[in-house]
Scaffold this active site. Structure first.
Site, short mmCIF file in Angstrom:
data_model
loop_
_atom_site.label_atom_id
_atom_site.label_comp_id
_atom_site.label_asym_id
_atom_site.label_seq_id
_atom_site.Cartn_x
_atom_site.Cartn_y
_atom_site.Cartn_z
N ASP A 76 44.12 32.34 20.99
CA ASP A 76 44.26 31.89 22.38
C ASP A 76 43.66 32.91 23.34
O ASP A 76 42.94 32.56 24.29
CB ASP A 76 45.74 31.66 22.69
N GLU A 148 42.80 27.28 17.91
CA GLU A 148 42.98 28.68 18.30
C GLU A 148 43.17 29.57 17.08
O GLU A 148 42.62 30.68 17.03
CB GLU A 148 44.17 28.79 19.25
#
Length: 255
Positions: A76, A148
């Site tokens: 992320d 992610e």
């Protein structure tokens, strides 16, 4: 970095997941062709694709540590950095506010889900039987989280340059067109206007559950009208969960 990679590899191999799912392991070569990246250490890819629900169900331990969540956490941050850097360079005349809005759309759950579907990512994710039967392979929260985690896997395998190439080729590709498409519309506004046009009570959004660790919670939200549930949504933020609940409500109402 090597000790971290070694721990992930040691943990994953200790579970002998590949031995239990040889067909799944073999299918990962297809995914690597799709993303145009071949892993030096394929265990990192396998760890990124093994959802926490599988590990916790398999070993009957809901507190079992999951490499997936840690990789999602780092992925992320890498995604946010690369997207910010690219937007900064590609839009030299835009103000900070416009760049921030554009970035928030690109790193959103909805946008990442679109990009995950473009590479058929859902078919490669290993889930618990319960999560799989409930359609987990198509859930936006799981697809975006896995994107992610995969970014993290590429970074750990080859560094920031390789992760940047993946993001540019598979996430930032056609981003200006994608962020203006209907998939990224404000479903809460659409639902609100729909209810008002029929002189009905506007929906309210109630957070009914919070799942996951403090640094990366998943919120479960219900959209209700006059006490009746018309949509349920999940997301990594309450805002995203609200939008998903509104989207499900719009779908149910045929809006």
């Amino acid at each position: 970095m090597k000790p971290i990679i070694s721990r992930i590899v040691e943990y994953f191999n200790g579970k002998k997941i590949s031995e239990q799912y040889p067909k799944w392991e073999k299918s990962l070569s297809q995914l690597q062709k799709r993303i145009e990246y071949n892993f030096h250490d394929s265990t990192l890819l396998k760890a990124a694709l093994t959802h926490k629900s599988y590990l916790r169900r398999k070993y009957n331990d809901h507190k079992i540590p999951s490499p997936f969540e840690r990789m999602e956490f780092l992925g992320d941050s890498i995604l946010g950095f690369v997207v910010s850097k690219e937007l900064f360079g590609r839009h030299p005349d835009e103000q900070e506010g416009k760049l921030s809005k554009l970035k928030s759309k690109i790193v959103s759950e909805t946008y990442l889900t679109l990009k995950a579907n473009a590479i058929d990512l859902g078919k490669y994710i290993l889930l618990s039987p319960e999560e799989h039967s409930s359609g987990g392979n198509n859930k936006p929260s799981i697809l975006s989280d896995t994107m992610e985690a995969m970014i993290c896997a590429i970074y750990l395998d080859s560094g920031i340059a390789a992760a940047t190439r993946f993001i540019k080729n598979h996430i930032l590709v056609e981003y200006e067109t994608t962020v203006t498409r209907n998939e990224l519309v404000n479903y809460k506004s659409i639902l609100q206007e729909y209810m008002q046009s029929r002189n009905q009570t506007p929906p309210i959004y109630v957070t009914v559950a919070e799942e996951g660790p403090e640094h990366h919670k998943t919120f479960v939200v219900e959209a209700r009208v006059d006490g009746k549930i018309i949509g349920i949504g999940k997301g990594n933020t309450k805002k995203t969960a609200h939008q998903e609940a509104a989207r499900m409500a719009c779908q149910k109402l045929g809006v």
